[in-house]
Design an enzyme around this catalytic site. Structure first.
Site, PDB file in Angstrom:
ATOM      1  N   ASN A 191     -10.472  -3.301  -6.535  1.00  0.00           N
ATOM      2  CA  ASN A 191      -9.650  -2.367  -7.329  1.00  0.00           C
ATOM      3  C   ASN A 191     -10.231  -2.097  -8.722  1.00  0.00           C
ATOM      4  O   ASN A 191      -9.880  -1.098  -9.348  1.00  0.00           O
ATOM      5  CB  ASN A 191      -8.217  -2.875  -7.471  1.00  0.00           C
ATOM      6  CG  ASN A 191      -7.383  -2.740  -6.214  1.00  0.00           C
ATOM      7  OD1 ASN A 191      -6.425  -3.480  -5.996  1.00  0.00           O
ATOM      8  ND2 ASN A 191      -7.719  -1.783  -5.346  1.00  0.00           N
ATOM      9  N   ASP A 240       0.843  -1.201   0.000  1.00  0.00           N
ATOM     10  CA  ASP A 240       0.000   0.000   0.000  1.00  0.00           C
ATOM     11  C   ASP A 240       0.877   1.250   0.000  1.00  0.00           C
ATOM     12  O   ASP A 240       1.992   1.228   0.536  1.00  0.00           O
ATOM     13  CB  ASP A 240      -0.905  -0.031   1.248  1.00  0.00           C
ATOM     14  CG  ASP A 240      -2.058   0.946   1.147  1.00  0.00           C
ATOM     15  OD1 ASP A 240      -2.282   1.525   0.060  1.00  0.00           O
ATOM     16  OD2 ASP A 240      -2.748   1.143   2.167  1.00  0.00           O
TER      17      ASP A 240
HETATM   18  C1  FPP Z   1      -1.835   0.148  -3.304  1.00  0.00           C
HETATM   19  O1  FPP Z   1      -1.399   1.467  -3.426  1.00  0.00           O
HETATM   20  C2  FPP Z   1      -1.359  -0.677  -4.393  1.00  0.00           C
HETATM   21  C3  FPP Z   1      -2.157  -1.276  -5.310  1.00  0.00           C
HETATM   22  C4  FPP Z   1      -3.621  -1.173  -5.299  1.00  0.00           C
HETATM   23  C5  FPP Z   1      -1.639  -2.087  -6.396  1.00  0.00           C
HETATM   24  C6  FPP Z   1      -0.334  -2.774  -6.143  1.00  0.00           C
HETATM   25  C7  FPP Z   1       0.317  -2.910  -7.445  1.00  0.00           C
HETATM   26  C8  FPP Z   1       1.655  -2.859  -7.683  1.00  0.00           C
HETATM   27  C9  FPP Z   1       2.661  -2.789  -6.630  1.00  0.00           C
HETATM   28  C10 FPP Z   1       2.169  -2.860  -9.071  1.00  0.00           C
HETATM   29  C11 FPP Z   1       1.721  -4.003  -9.930  1.00  0.00           C
HETATM   30  C12 FPP Z   1       2.015  -5.335  -9.327  1.00  0.00           C
HETATM   31  C13 FPP Z   1       2.708  -6.333  -9.911  1.00  0.00           C
HETATM   32  C14 FPP Z   1       2.822  -7.648  -9.233  1.00  0.00           C
HETATM   33  C15 FPP Z   1       3.387  -6.164 -11.195  1.00  0.00           C
HETATM   34  P1  FPP Z   1      -2.489   2.603  -3.541  1.00  0.00           P
HETATM   35  O2  FPP Z   1      -2.646   2.945  -4.972  1.00  0.00           O
HETATM   36  O3  FPP Z   1      -3.754   2.197  -2.860  1.00  0.00           O
HETATM   37  O4  FPP Z   1      -1.783   3.751  -2.745  1.00  0.00           O
HETATM   38  P2  FPP Z   1      -2.486   4.919  -1.915  1.00  0.00           P
HETATM   39  O5  FPP Z   1      -3.250   4.258  -0.797  1.00  0.00           O
HETATM   40  O6  FPP Z   1      -1.330   5.712  -1.419  1.00  0.00           O
HETATM   41  O7  FPP Z   1      -3.369   5.679  -2.860  1.00  0.00           O
END
Ligand code: FPP
Length: 246
Positions: free
Chosen positions: A65, A17
């Site tokens: 998501n 996250d």
């Molecule tokens: C949360 O950060 C992260 C995600 C919803 C997606 C995770 C994806 C990756 C790390 C990249 C793709 C993965 C692979 C395996 C290639 P957020 O967007 O919710 O962050 P925030 O809470 O700060 O907005």
């Protein structure tokens, strides 16, 4: 029985996250945070193995998501496809087995194609496994499992009176995976967000303020050190686990 509190967790699961906040704090678009997040995926994959972990599960895309802005969903799927395309040779070279949990049949065809190829090419590796949770959500998983279990009962393949966690859990997307010993969430949020709700029943939790794109091997080592201080009791008393302890 093996020690209830081994020093190193065999299975670590991570709620990655903070990609969006990492980008925002730099005046960058959210997708830049995800792009840097992919680098942290690579780092964590090898850091975990170096530190003695046998299985690493990463929450890469949840059922919820899909409701993000379409351009962000599209960009995440693009990053995932690119990552899989690039990583296959590395996984084969480094003997990393890839698996998935979640409704992967609803992912874009290109992602599914690379997933199938990578899973197939790495299926014989036994030392270390990377599990990507993709289109995963615990509630969806339970509903899917309940439906499949009910169908099996109706068909006479399962007996309702024999129902137990052992028989039912075979219908979960995690059927042949061990439960996580340690769940880590980055970015300072202290939530479970529909991740492995049943499988984490006896997991230890570590919450770190580090944003996922900044997560390093030493952050993982710190979480493992915290895990090593915990006494896992699985519902028993301390005295039962360590009869000599007062
Ligand atoms: C949360 O950060 C992260 C995600 C919803 C997606 C995770 C994806 C990756 C790390 C990249 C793709 C993965 C692979 C395996 C290639 P957020 O967007 O919710 O962050 P925030 O809470 O700060 O907005």
């Amino acid at each position: 029985m093996s020690s209830p509190s081994p020093a190193v967790p065999a299975h670590v699961a991570i709620i990655m996250d903070g990609n969006g906040r990492w980008a925002k704090s730099r005046g960058l678009p959210r997708i830049e945070g995800h792009r840097r997040g992919v680098e942290s995926v690579r780092t964590a994959t090898y850091a975990a193995r170096d530190l003695g972990v046998k299985m690493l599960t990463l929450y890469a895309f949840s059922v919820e998501n899909w409701s993000r802005p379409p351009n962000e969903v599209g960009a995440l799927m693009g990053l995932l496809e690119l990552y899989l395309k690039k990583e296959l040779a590395t996984f084969v070279r480094d003997r990393v087995r890839l698996r998935t949990i979640g409704r992967t049949d609803e992912l874009p065809a290109g992602v599914q194609k690379h997933l199938r190829a990578t899973i197939e090419e790495t299926r014989h590796f036994t030392d270390y496994t990377l599990v990507l949770a993709l289109n995963y959500g615990a509630r969806t998983e339970v509903v899917d499992a309940a439906r499949a279990y009910a169908a099996a009962v109706a068909a006479g393949r399962e007996k309702l009176n024999d129902s137990s966690w052992g028989t039912f859990s075979r219908y979960l997307t995690t059927a042949d995976l061990p439960d996580p010993d340690l769940v880590i969430r980055t970015s300072g949020e202290k939530r479970v967000s529909n991740f492995l709700l049943l499988q984490a029943a006896y997991a230890e939790f570590v919450f770190t303020p580090v944003l996922w794109p900044d997560f390093t091997k030493s952050d993982l080592a710190a979480a493992l050190a915290e895990f090593a201080t915990r006494e896992r009791r699985f519902g028993l008393t301390s005295e039962q686990l360590r009869p000599a302890a007062k």
